[in-house]
Write a protein that holds these residues in place. Structure first.
Motif, PDB file in Angstrom:
ATOM      1  N   CYS A  86      19.355  36.102  46.268  1.00  0.00           N
ATOM      2  CA  CYS A  86      20.642  36.189  45.586  1.00  0.00           C
ATOM      3  C   CYS A  86      21.344  34.836  45.643  1.00  0.00           C
ATOM      4  O   CYS A  86      21.358  34.189  46.696  1.00  0.00           O
ATOM      5  N   HIS A 144      24.337  34.186  45.744  1.00  0.00           N
ATOM      6  CA  HIS A 144      25.532  34.192  46.578  1.00  0.00           C
ATOM      7  C   HIS A 144      25.220  33.678  47.979  1.00  0.00           C
ATOM      8  O   HIS A 144      25.605  32.570  48.335  1.00  0.00           O
ATOM      9  N   ARG A 145      24.462  34.472  48.769  1.00  0.00           N
ATOM     10  CA  ARG A 145      24.078  33.951  50.087  1.00  0.00           C
ATOM     11  C   ARG A 145      22.650  34.313  50.444  1.00  0.00           C
ATOM     12  O   ARG A 145      22.327  34.644  51.581  1.00  0.00           O
ATOM     13  N   GLY A 146      21.820  34.330  49.412  1.00  0.00           N
ATOM     14  CA  GLY A 146      20.382  34.454  49.673  1.00  0.00           C
ATOM     15  C   GLY A 146      19.870  35.859  49.941  1.00  0.00           C
ATOM     16  O   GLY A 146      18.758  36.016  50.440  1.00  0.00           O
ATOM     17  N   GLY A 147      20.659  36.884  49.623  1.00  0.00           N
ATOM     18  CA  GLY A 147      20.221  38.262  49.890  1.00  0.00           C
ATOM     19  C   GLY A 147      18.939  38.598  49.142  1.00  0.00           C
ATOM     20  O   GLY A 147      18.668  38.067  48.065  1.00  0.00           O
ATOM     21  N   CYS A 193      23.024  43.519  44.591  1.00  0.00           N
ATOM     22  CA  CYS A 193      22.516  42.884  45.809  1.00  0.00           C
ATOM     23  C   CYS A 193      22.922  43.687  47.039  1.00  0.00           C
ATOM     24  O   CYS A 193      24.057  44.135  47.145  1.00  0.00           O
ATOM     25  N   LEU A 229      23.483  42.771  50.038  1.00  0.00           N
ATOM     26  CA  LEU A 229      24.329  42.179  51.082  1.00  0.00           C
ATOM     27  C   LEU A 229      25.821  42.275  50.774  1.00  0.00           C
ATOM     28  O   LEU A 229      26.588  42.753  51.596  1.00  0.00           O
ATOM     29  N   HIS A 230      26.252  41.805  49.610  1.00  0.00           N
ATOM     30  CA  HIS A 230      27.687  41.865  49.326  1.00  0.00           C
ATOM     31  C   HIS A 230      27.989  42.453  47.967  1.00  0.00           C
ATOM     32  O   HIS A 230      29.090  42.301  47.449  1.00  0.00           O
ATOM     33  N   GLY A 231      26.980  43.043  47.344  1.00  0.00           N
ATOM     34  CA  GLY A 231      27.244  43.824  46.143  1.00  0.00           C
ATOM     35  C   GLY A 231      27.414  43.057  44.848  1.00  0.00           C
ATOM     36  O   GLY A 231      27.908  43.616  43.873  1.00  0.00           O
ATOM     37  N   GLN A 232      27.028  41.782  44.801  1.00  0.00           N
ATOM     38  CA  GLN A 232      27.068  41.119  43.499  1.00  0.00           C
ATOM     39  C   GLN A 232      25.968  41.719  42.624  1.00  0.00           C
ATOM     40  O   GLN A 232      24.958  42.216  43.115  1.00  0.00           O
TER      41      GLN A 232
HETATM   42  S1  FES Z   1      23.905  37.539  49.042  1.00  0.00           S
HETATM   43 FE1  FES Z   1      23.872  38.780  47.293  1.00  0.00          FE
HETATM   44  S2  FES Z   1      25.878  39.409  47.110  1.00  0.00           S
HETATM   45 FE2  FES Z   1      25.970  38.091  48.819  1.00  0.00          FE
END
Ligand code: FES
Ligand SMILES: Cc1cc2nc3c(=O)[nH]c(=O)nc-3n(C[C@H](O)[C@H](O)[C@H](O)COP(=O)(O)OP(=O)(O)OC[C@H]3O[C@@H](n4cnc5c(N)ncnc54)[C@H](O)[C@@H]3O)c2cc1C
Ligand code: SF4
Lengths: 107, 815
Positions: free
Chosen positions: A49, A51-54, A68, A70-73
């Protein structure tokens, strides 16, 4: 690291990917998430991802989107674009299906 | 002198071609037609009604012998062409005769695909293509018995419906997950399957045929997974293949079909082809509309004109009387595409338009297909629908109508449907009271019927009933909707699942008129939980609608690894367990081991593919899943109690263990944590848990609805009991009430604040019958929930969740 650009990698059968789900393909160059939609289309994204690699392969697949874990993006399976309002884009890879077997084009 | 035109094949395409030619110029050609079928020209698509008994062969003849005679056309019936001599400009027929041509048209159509299955040559195995096939099926149907249709596409389903109408017991075996998947989305495919089942046709999806069984005659069909279906007749309808052999042997360019250009010329300019045997711009067709267009173009070309064919956009309609299905264009969802969905539960209809850039690109209609052609026209013309987007889905004659009534789902309920679960009040009583007592408010309904007077979760439905009765005289303050896919709130959805006995996610979406075809990442997990809670043991968990933690039975960490927390009953462990944990941590290189706040041990940083093996080892040492990852019962924290502590009043540890063994495995709207303290000093911090027990000399103080998450909230007092058995009883009843009423992702304390602490307390403490009923429902659910998910997965269940599809090790591509 880049793989052997332009090569097609045979990765397995469509039937082995759950509908509305995903499987991972690990390569020395990148980890690939292979998604299968409810109507049996298959898409490949880098399994990271923006965002932060999820691991997108662990997300919930709805329509042609994945959320995603991890944080739902939310990321579009076709383009790899993170859906607004969040910015960003994941690398998407071409997919070829022949006789139920999936190959992924390496970047 | 007229030029010589020879046509090979006399199916639907040549039928149209001849009409178009004769219309424009009756004299241009001396025409000879060869047809392998021993018949005149007939309407092949009407074979389905012939099979079903709605028509007979004479009804579907298009051109009879007299027509050919009247137009001076030579028709050879039952005579196939076996070769084309391009050099001599002649065709050679099966009887050795030759016919010379100036222009040749190939229209050999296609034939059914028959895969190389064992037993495919057995008597009683047929395809569905021509009148002979229909005759074979009718003869079999006259003997009765069982028919299996392989293939749930258009043809297969028409065959199935026809055979069922003729009195056979029919089973459809379909490879894909939903019927007619090329024409219908999953939601419509589901409705179609239900409609066929309603007619007694058995529908089996994801069914891969391995063999046809029998010695001389077919006796059954076997699937790859071993399931067998007895059969006296097997119809194979899995697709078609263009008849290209003749063209291929003559050296014409052929791929899947005979290759033609926009003028329908083959690679030999003296030879044209049309119909199902051709491939045009990479496309082979299996419907009549494109070949009618081809026929018009080819007629003009043969007469020297300049028309050209640019390909066709398709629409399909299923011809099963009483089941309306229509599809057109490309309905797949995708980025930049939106869907507009309208469902009418009472009328069993489903309509979906796929829209891109304010233009319709796909249409799927079930139940009411009257607007299909109109939508299709807008699609083909590329009409900009931006201005009337909001009313578009209502169809041509309803532009400008008001939106549909949101109380329809409630209006459709039978009088016997239970609206208020707490007090057992059904719809008939509420409606009766509204009418007879002239009630106008929810308060009055509460006073007269007790409906909605306890937990309040049916308030939304009572409001809808008032609205149905009073019309605009009543204003609904609707609860916020569950998500963008529906107007209904969580309570209404939960009550309607029960009242209408809805048992699957697609069924809920249709019955409650979801505005999307397949739901979203918000409603799917919620519905999955609600169905699981409503129908324990009956509902099949939809893992793909669960969050990763509950799918993988471990907690995802920020780097994509997982954490594993085995259960430690009441916080107790043993040297053997600790040793096993230590061994696992070392063997799998688990980087972090931590003691949690819930009195257990967390193994952090486990790779996903290692999870089943890690669990197998923990299982071997007697440990099971701690559900630290789930919206489920997590821990029961305890203090050492009177066994060790000088202040202890009861055996709090043993009680905690009993509680945990009783409650583990339960799925709940959100996580649930318990604690048991041995005296009011409260070392186990029981008064900030979802359910807490504080032991006192006289027995046990029961607390609930506390939390220490983003909010720190002390518990509410539920009551005092004297025995451990009662602790278990009250706790199970409270948990079950929360399971039945909580909104998905609502903690127990938010639920209690919404429903009212006093209401909950009164129900659990003051009404022993209701308490007992709650406990009974909880225990029923537990019978199906208390299976260690780790042990199941350590033994291979859902293995593909954990294994990568492929692992490429060497820096070399295998393509
Ligand atoms: S890593 Fe995917 S939403 Fe944060
Ligand atoms: C049961 C059924 C229901 C259908 N329902 C629909 C529907 O609802 N809507 C729709 O749009 N389409 C439907 N179709 C499809 C439609 O019938 C076909 O698209 C259409 O018939 C194709 O026309 P054609 O002329 O290309 O081929 P065909 O109609 O198949 O005609 C080809 C003819 O050529 C003959 N032939 C083949 N080889 C030779 C040879 N070497 N020499 C001489 N003759 C030869 C064959 O015997 C055959 O008679 C249906 C088909 C079936 C079987
Ligand atoms: S809660 Fe009471 S019984 Fe339990 S350890 Fe603390 S002081 Fe002792």
């Amino acid at each position: 690291m880049n793989g052997p650009a332009g090569d097609w990698l045979a990765v397995g059968r469509v039937a082995d990917i759950p509908r509305r789900g995903a499987r991972r393909v690990e390569t020395p160059w990148l980890t690939i998430a292979l998604f299968r939609t409810a109507d049996d289309r298959v898409f490949a994204l880098e399994d990271r991802c923006p965002h932060r690699g999820g691991p997108l392969s662990d997300g919930i697949v709805h329509g042609t989107l994945v959320t995603c874990p991890l944080h739902g993006q939310v990321v579009g399976l076709e383009s790899g674009r993170v859906q607004p309002p969040d910015p960003g884009c994941v690398r998407s890879l071409p997919v070829r299906i022949e006789d139920g077997r999936v190959s992924v084009g390496l970047p | 002198m007229a030029r010589k035109l020879v046509i090979i094949g006399n199916g639907m395409a040549p039928g149209r071609l001849l009409e178009a030619l004769l219309e424009q110029d009756r004299e241009a050609f001396a025409i000879t037609v060869f047809n392998a079928e021993p018949r005149v020209n007939y309407d092949r698509i009407q074979l389905s009604p012939v099979l079903a008994g709605d028509k007979c062969f004479d009804d579907i003849v298009i051109h009879d012998d007299a027509w050919y005679a009247a137009h001076g056309i030579t028709l050879h019936k039952g005579l196939a062409v076996t070769a084309i001599d391009r050099a001599a400009h002649e065709v050679i027929a099966a009887d050795g005769s030759r016919a010379a041509y100036d222009e040749l048209v190939i229209a050999t159509g296609s034939r059914p695909l028959l895969p190389p299955l064992p037993g495919r040559e057995l008597a009683g195995v047929v395809t569905f293509r021509d009148q002979d096939d229909v005759d074979t099926m009718l003869a079999a149907a006259a003997r009765g018995g069982r028919a299996v249709v392989i293939g749930g596409g258009l043809l297969g389903l028409e065959a199935a419906a026809g055979l069922a109408a003729r009195g056979m017991q029919v089973t459809v075996l379909h490879l894909a997950a939903s019927l007619m998947e090329r024409q219908l989305d999953a939601a419509a495919g589901y409705l179609l399957a239900e409609a066929l089942r309603g007619r007694g046709i058995e529908v089996v999806t994801e069914a891969e045929t391995r063999a046809l069984l029998g010695d001389m005659r077919v006796t059954g069909v076997e699937l790859r997974d071993g399931r067998r279906y007895p059969a006296d007749l097997v119809v194979v309808a899995i697709g078609i293949r263009p008849n290209v052999e003749l063209a291929d042997a003559a050296g014409l360019a052929v791929a899947r079909g005979i290759l033609v250009d926009d003028g329908l010329a083959t690679s030999d300019p003296a030879i044209h082809a049309l119909g199902e045997c051709v491939e045009h711009r990479g496309q082979c067709y299996g419907l009549v509309a494109p070949l009618y267009e081809m026929a018009r173009v080819l007629a003009t070309r043969l007469l020297g004109g300049t028309a050209s064919y640019a390909g066709s956009t398709l629409s399909t309609r299923l011809k099963v009387s009483g089941i309306e299905v229509y599809s057109a264009g490309d309905f797949a969802d995708g980025e930049g595409r939106e869907e507009i969905v309208l469902r009418d539960a009472a009328r069993h209809t489903y309509k979906r338009l796929t829209v891109a850039d304010d233009r319709i690109v796909g249409v799927v209609l079930f139940g009411d297909t009257r607007d299909g052609p109109w939508f299709f026209q807008q699609l083909r013309e590329g009409t900009d629908i931006g201005a009337w987007r909001d009313t578009l889905i209502f169809g041509q004659h309803h532009q400008g109508d008001a939106a549909p009534d949101p109380s329809a789902a409630v209006a459709a309920l039978p009088d016997s449907a239970e609206i208020c679960g707490c007090n057992g009040v059904c719809k008939g009583r509420i409606v009766g009271a509204i009418r007879e007592q002239r009630l106008t408010t929810v308060e009055q309904v509460r006073a007269h019927t007790k409906a909605s007077s306890s937990c309040g979760s049916c308030t939304g439905l009572v409001e809808q009933l008032l609205k149905c009765e009073l019309g605009d005289g009543f204003r609904v303050d609707a609860a916020p909707p569950m998500c963008g896919c529906t107007a209904l709130g969580h309570d209404d959805v939960r009550r309607l699942i029960l009242a209408r006995a809805l048992k699957s996610i697609p069924e809920v979406m249709q019955a409650l008129e979801w505005r999307t075809s397949c739901g979203c990442a918000k409603c799917r997990p919620a519905l999955n939980y609600y169905l699981l809670a409503a129908w324990p043991g009956e509902y099949r968990d939809d893992y793909q609608s669960r969050y990763i933690n509950e799918r993988a039975h471990a907690n995802i960490q920020k780097d994509g690894t997982f954490s594993v927390v085995p259960r430690m009953w009441g916080g107790m462990t043993t040297p053997a367990e600790l040793r096993a944990i230590a061994d696992v941590a070392e063997r799998f290189g688990i980087p972090a081991v931590k003691v949690t706040g819930g009195q257990r041990i967390d193994l952090l940083g486990v790779r996903k593919q290692d999870l089943p093996a890690v669990w197998a080892e923990l299982n071997a040492a007697g440990m099971v899943s701690g559900h630290a990852y789930g919206k489920a019962l997590r821990t029961v924290k305890t203090c050492v109690g009177k066994e060790w502590c000088r202040f202890g009043t009861q055996d709090s540890t043993a009680l905690g263990i009993r509680l945990e063994k009783y409650l583990w495995g339960a799925w709940t709207p959100h996580k649930v944590k318990l604690a048991v303290s041995g005296c009011p000093r409260n070392c186990a911090e029981a008064t900030c848990k979802d359910f807490g027990v504080v032991c006192v000399d006289s027995g046990y103080e029961l607390h609930f609805a506390g939390a220490a998450d983003m909010h720190v909230k002390a518990t509410e007092l539920l009551g005092n009991v004297a025995s451990e058995d009662e602790v278990l009883e009250y706790c199970a009843a409270t948990l079950q009430l929360y399971r039945e009423q909580g909104h998905y992702l609502e903690r127990m304390y938010t639920w209690a604040a919404r429903v009212g602490v006093a209401t909950i307390r009164a129900l659990i403490v003051d009404e022993p019958d209701k308490r007992a009923a709650l406990v009974a429902r909880f225990e029923l659910a537990q019978r199906h929930a208390q299976h260690d998910p780790w042990a199941q997965r350590a033994h291979g269940r859902e293995s593909r969740e954990f294994q990568p599809l492929a692992r490429v090790v060497r820096a070399r591509a295998t393509a």
